[in-house]
Design a protein around this motif. Structure first.
Motif, PDB file in Angstrom:
ATOM      1  N   THR A   2       0.834  -1.205   0.000  1.00 42.24           N
ATOM      2  CA  THR A   2       0.000   0.000   0.000  1.00 42.24           C
ATOM      3  C   THR A   2       0.873   1.262   0.000  1.00 42.24           C
ATOM      4  O   THR A   2       0.703   2.144  -0.863  1.00 42.24           O
ATOM      5  CB  THR A   2      -0.966  -0.007   1.198  1.00 42.24           C
ATOM      6  OG1 THR A   2      -1.652  -1.249   1.192  1.00 42.24           O
ATOM      7  CG2 THR A   2      -1.965   1.130   1.119  1.00 42.24           C
ATOM      8  N   GLY A  36       0.966 -20.990   7.196  1.00 43.29           N
ATOM      9  CA  GLY A  36       0.256 -19.792   6.753  1.00 43.29           C
ATOM     10  C   GLY A  36       0.980 -18.503   7.101  1.00 43.29           C
ATOM     11  O   GLY A  36       0.467 -17.412   6.879  1.00 43.29           O
ATOM     12  N   ARG A  37       2.184 -18.634   7.679  1.00 46.01           N
ATOM     13  CA  ARG A  37       2.946 -17.416   7.972  1.00 46.01           C
ATOM     14  C   ARG A  37       4.389 -17.624   7.559  1.00 46.01           C
ATOM     15  O   ARG A  37       5.091 -18.458   8.121  1.00 46.01           O
ATOM     16  CB  ARG A  37       2.859 -17.090   9.464  1.00 46.01           C
ATOM     17  CG  ARG A  37       3.331 -15.684   9.748  1.00 46.01           C
ATOM     18  CD  ARG A  37       2.841 -15.195  11.075  1.00 46.01           C
ATOM     19  NE  ARG A  37       3.574 -15.829  12.149  1.00 46.01           N
ATOM     20  CZ  ARG A  37       3.230 -15.735  13.436  1.00 46.01           C
ATOM     21  NH1 ARG A  37       2.171 -15.077  13.801  1.00 46.01           N
ATOM     22  NH2 ARG A  37       3.949 -16.322  14.352  1.00 46.01           N
ATOM     23  N   PHE A  45       6.376 -14.012   1.525  1.00 45.49           N
ATOM     24  CA  PHE A  45       5.070 -14.537   1.128  1.00 45.49           C
ATOM     25  C   PHE A  45       4.582 -13.685  -0.038  1.00 45.49           C
ATOM     26  O   PHE A  45       5.232 -12.711  -0.413  1.00 45.49           O
ATOM     27  CB  PHE A  45       4.081 -14.504   2.304  1.00 45.49           C
ATOM     28  CG  PHE A  45       3.846 -13.129   2.859  1.00 45.49           C
ATOM     29  CD1 PHE A  45       4.759 -12.532   3.715  1.00 45.49           C
ATOM     30  CD2 PHE A  45       2.716 -12.398   2.498  1.00 45.49           C
ATOM     31  CE1 PHE A  45       4.552 -11.251   4.216  1.00 45.49           C
ATOM     32  CE2 PHE A  45       2.501 -11.114   2.992  1.00 45.49           C
ATOM     33  CZ  PHE A  45       3.433 -10.539   3.855  1.00 45.49           C
ATOM     34  N   MET A  49      -1.982  -1.717  10.543  1.00 48.60           N
ATOM     35  CA  MET A  49      -1.217  -0.536  10.127  1.00 48.60           C
ATOM     36  C   MET A  49      -1.935   0.723  10.593  1.00 48.60           C
ATOM     37  O   MET A  49      -3.155   0.749  10.674  1.00 48.60           O
ATOM     38  CB  MET A  49      -1.072  -0.463   8.599  1.00 48.60           C
ATOM     39  CG  MET A  49      -0.239  -1.541   8.007  1.00 48.60           C
ATOM     40  SD  MET A  49      -1.208  -3.028   7.839  1.00 48.60           S
ATOM     41  CE  MET A  49      -0.195  -3.968   6.737  1.00 48.60           C
ATOM     42  N   TYR A  52      -2.275   3.476   8.965  1.00 46.46           N
ATOM     43  CA  TYR A  52      -2.802   4.377   7.927  1.00 46.46           C
ATOM     44  C   TYR A  52      -4.306   4.299   7.720  1.00 46.46           C
ATOM     45  O   TYR A  52      -4.872   5.070   6.971  1.00 46.46           O
ATOM     46  CB  TYR A  52      -2.070   4.184   6.597  1.00 46.46           C
ATOM     47  CG  TYR A  52      -1.933   2.791   6.032  1.00 46.46           C
ATOM     48  CD1 TYR A  52      -3.040   2.002   5.711  1.00 46.46           C
ATOM     49  CD2 TYR A  52      -0.661   2.258   5.776  1.00 46.46           C
ATOM     50  CE1 TYR A  52      -2.894   0.738   5.170  1.00 46.46           C
ATOM     51  CE2 TYR A  52      -0.504   0.991   5.232  1.00 46.46           C
ATOM     52  CZ  TYR A  52      -1.629   0.244   4.935  1.00 46.46           C
ATOM     53  OH  TYR A  52      -1.479  -1.011   4.394  1.00 46.46           O
ATOM     54  N   TYR A  53      -4.966   3.367   8.383  1.00 45.15           N
ATOM     55  CA  TYR A  53      -6.396   3.181   8.089  1.00 45.15           C
ATOM     56  C   TYR A  53      -7.290   4.286   8.652  1.00 45.15           C
ATOM     57  O   TYR A  53      -7.028   4.849   9.718  1.00 45.15           O
ATOM     58  CB  TYR A  53      -6.877   1.824   8.615  1.00 45.15           C
ATOM     59  CG  TYR A  53      -6.331   0.684   7.794  1.00 45.15           C
ATOM     60  CD1 TYR A  53      -6.759   0.481   6.486  1.00 45.15           C
ATOM     61  CD2 TYR A  53      -5.377  -0.182   8.318  1.00 45.15           C
ATOM     62  CE1 TYR A  53      -6.242  -0.561   5.717  1.00 45.15           C
ATOM     63  CE2 TYR A  53      -4.866  -1.220   7.562  1.00 45.15           C
ATOM     64  CZ  TYR A  53      -5.303  -1.402   6.256  1.00 45.15           C
ATOM     65  OH  TYR A  53      -4.791  -2.426   5.499  1.00 45.15           O
ATOM     66  N   ALA A  92      -6.667 -15.151   8.546  1.00 45.22           N
ATOM     67  CA  ALA A  92      -7.015 -14.065   7.613  1.00 45.22           C
ATOM     68  C   ALA A  92      -6.550 -14.389   6.198  1.00 45.22           C
ATOM     69  O   ALA A  92      -5.358 -14.507   5.931  1.00 45.22           O
ATOM     70  CB  ALA A  92      -6.399 -12.760   8.076  1.00 45.22           C
ATOM     71  N   LEU A  93      -7.512 -14.549   5.308  1.00 49.14           N
ATOM     72  CA  LEU A  93      -7.172 -14.750   3.896  1.00 49.14           C
ATOM     73  C   LEU A  93      -6.737 -13.424   3.290  1.00 49.14           C
ATOM     74  O   LEU A  93      -5.839 -13.364   2.461  1.00 49.14           O
ATOM     75  CB  LEU A  93      -8.402 -15.235   3.130  1.00 49.14           C
ATOM     76  CG  LEU A  93      -8.811 -16.698   3.238  1.00 49.14           C
ATOM     77  CD1 LEU A  93     -10.182 -16.893   2.638  1.00 49.14           C
ATOM     78  CD2 LEU A  93      -7.795 -17.589   2.544  1.00 49.14           C
ATOM     79  N   GLY A 108      -7.162  -8.757   3.792  1.00 52.65           N
ATOM     80  CA  GLY A 108      -7.614  -7.650   4.636  1.00 52.65           C
ATOM     81  C   GLY A 108      -7.365  -6.327   3.951  1.00 52.65           C
ATOM     82  O   GLY A 108      -6.542  -6.242   3.025  1.00 52.65           O
ATOM     83  N   GLY A 124      -8.833  -1.836   3.717  1.00 49.17           N
ATOM     84  CA  GLY A 124      -9.651  -0.746   4.233  1.00 49.17           C
ATOM     85  C   GLY A 124      -9.307   0.556   3.557  1.00 49.17           C
ATOM     86  O   GLY A 124      -8.527   0.608   2.596  1.00 49.17           O
ATOM     87  N   GLY A 144      -8.240   0.002  -0.361  1.00 55.32           N
ATOM     88  CA  GLY A 144      -7.645  -1.171  -1.008  1.00 55.32           C
ATOM     89  C   GLY A 144      -7.686  -2.394  -0.125  1.00 55.32           C
ATOM     90  O   GLY A 144      -8.159  -2.347   1.015  1.00 55.32           O
ATOM     91  N   ALA A 204      -5.337  -6.414   0.416  1.00 55.62           N
ATOM     92  CA  ALA A 204      -4.325  -7.361  -0.063  1.00 55.62           C
ATOM     93  C   ALA A 204      -4.675  -8.739   0.475  1.00 55.62           C
ATOM     94  O   ALA A 204      -5.219  -8.869   1.574  1.00 55.62           O
ATOM     95  CB  ALA A 204      -2.932  -6.949   0.392  1.00 55.62           C
ATOM     96  N   GLY A 252      -3.326 -12.877   0.979  1.00 54.27           N
ATOM     97  CA  GLY A 252      -2.174 -13.782   1.054  1.00 54.27           C
ATOM     98  C   GLY A 252      -2.380 -14.965   0.113  1.00 54.27           C
ATOM     99  O   GLY A 252      -3.351 -15.700   0.248  1.00 54.27           O
TER     100      GLY A 252
END
Ligand code: HAM
Length: 440
Positions: A85, A121-122, A126, A261, A263-264, A281-282, A284, A286, A304, A306, A308
């Motif tokens: 972002t 998943g982490r 990625f 973050m 910035y939301y 979380a697939l 996320g 805002g 926007g 993004a 994973g």
């Protein structure tokens, strides 16, 4: 001396040939669907100036305080991008993309880097695909961004997902809420986890995101931000929900959803899946209406998300969804003798020109070994050629699946293969995704 064994960095993985087809499949799907939404692709460098990420995401966020891969060269400090972002906003400002007119509807696919503790998943490297729409404050933009996100999972048959939605309001709403949250938590400050205590003064909203057990009772009964929204924020949030209703996109409101973050502003959302385990979380995203200005551009509202990609593949595995076709080659030319090899090599361009994939032996193996190799390569057809075939101008075309053989001229072979290719294409476009259970 023992040979040194090299390996990838912890939490970074190779994507090997057997796996790469599902990546290509997903990437193609994203390009194809993004085009339908009229999003344009943007590609930015893997490295960004450290200051951009610190300013963009916020000094106190987990990503900036402990997860960035940073290094310096001379006086310059860089990081491997932990997300896109802030870099997309930098590119927007630096290249004056606002001058193209209208809102900029951008999408991206690529690797990101976060020095997190690796687990299922982490990873530390990625991949994300995502969308950033810059220049629109209209809740229609929020709804379209969410619609695109949801659309990709739906297209793939990943149905078991929940869209969580919240509004974290404008800065004034958030200040009022922060104050109320701190007042509420203060009497129990000593009972909060260490990490929440450190967040209390500077970033109390992040306490709501805590996974620590001792924090849970306080989070459960905390005041909710939606009670502190300004009139303008309330209207925006209501409209986003109305548009989602109109689009038939279901959501669950989660007033404790805060994102990682700083910035939301306003809308915040996450798409979660029960098939993912603890990293659920697939995707996320805002709104971030103040970030462009923060990074040196003119005030420009933006929204926007993004997603994973590794997590998307985990969800596919759990649901038995196979993406991409199995390894195969259309034509394998099996040759016997030097003249046949020479002939075979010369046929390859014409076959490929027809739109078919074609290969031949590169290792001078026996005919038996070549047939075995053709099977291993999952060849649909073999063209078998030796001295006799060359003399007669007719070659053996063998359908490997049906074990059926025909003696044909090369022109006849090319015509037959073209017809077969057309049939195959029509089947593929009708059934691009398969579940392994369908194949049995
Ligand atoms: P994010 O929530 O940090 O948001 O990341 C988005 C998605 O990337 C997550 O939901 C998750 O699927 C995936 N992801 C994050 N970290 C990892 C990791 N270490 N390993 C595997 N997958 C991971 C952002 O990145 C924002 N830039 C989203 C956004 C775009 N907001 C507005 N525009």
């Amino acid at each position: 001396m023992a040979k040194h064994k090299f390996s990838t960095h912890h939490g970074m993985v190779d994507i090997l040939p057997d796996e790469v087809r599902k990546w290509q499949y997903l990437e193609n799907l994203i390009h194809q669907e993004a085009e339908k939404f009229n999003f344009e692709e943007i590609r930015t460098p893997i490295m960004e100036q450290t200051e951009l990420i610190v300013r963009g995401l916020g000094q106190l966020t987990d990503i900036v305080s402990k997860e960035i891969f940073s290094f310096s060269r001379g006086d310059d400090n860089y990081v491997l991008r932990p997300e896109l972002t802030a870099p997309v906003v930098r590119a927007f400002v630096e290249n004056h993309l606002d001058q193209r007119g209208g809102s900029q509807k951008l999408y991206y696919i690529g690797p990101m880097f976060r020095a997190e503790r690796p687990q299922k998943g982490r990873q530390r490297q990625f991949h994300q695909f995502g969308v950033e729409v810059l220049g629109s404050a209209d809740p229609v933009a929020d709804a379209e961004v969410i619609a695109f996100m949801v659309h990709i999972y739906k297209k793939l048959g990943i149905a078991n997902t929940t869209l969580k939605l919240n509004s974290i309001g404008d800065p004034e709403s958030r200040e009022a809420y922060k104050k109320a949250l701190k007042e509420y938590l203060k009497p129990n400050f000593e009972k909060l986890s260490d990490i929440s205590q450190t967040r209390f003064e500077k970033n109390p909203l992040r306490i709501l995101d805590s996974k620590e057990e001792e924090d849970q009772p306080f989070i459960e009964t905390a005041p909710v931000i939606t009670d502190f929204l300004s009139e303008e924020s309330k209207v925006h949030y209501t409209q986003v929900k109305e548009y989602l209703d109109d689009l038939g996109i279901s959501y669950v409101e989660d007033p404790y959803l805060v994102r990682g973050m700083d910035y939301y502003t306003q809308t915040a959302f996450e798409l979660i899946s029960p098939d993912l385990g603890s990293q659920d979380a697939l995707a996320g995203g805002g709104r971030y209406d103040l970030l462009v200005e923060e990074i040196g551009g003119k005030p420009t509202p933006a929204v926007g998300f993004a997603a994973g990609m590794e997590r998307l593949f985990i969800a596919c595995e759990e649901l038995d969804i196979k993406l991409g076709s199995e390894k195969s080659v259309d034509i394998y030319i099996v040759t016997l003798g030097d003249a046949a090899r020479k002939w075979g090599l010369k046929q390859l361009p014409a076959i490929r020109e027809k739109g078919l994939s074609a290969t031949m032996d590169y290792m001078g193996r026996s005919m038996k070994a070549q047939m075995k190799d053709a099977n291993r390569e999952n060849a649909r057809y073999t063209i078998i050629v030796g001295e006799n075939e060359l003399n007669e101008g007719k070659f053996t075309l063998r359908n490997m699946k049906e074990s059926e053989e025909n003696q044909l001229t090369m022109d006849e072979i090319l015509n037959k293969l073209s017809a077969w290719l057309n049939v195959r294409r029509s089947i593929f476009y009708k059934h691009p995704i398969s579940r392994s259970s369908d194949r049995k």
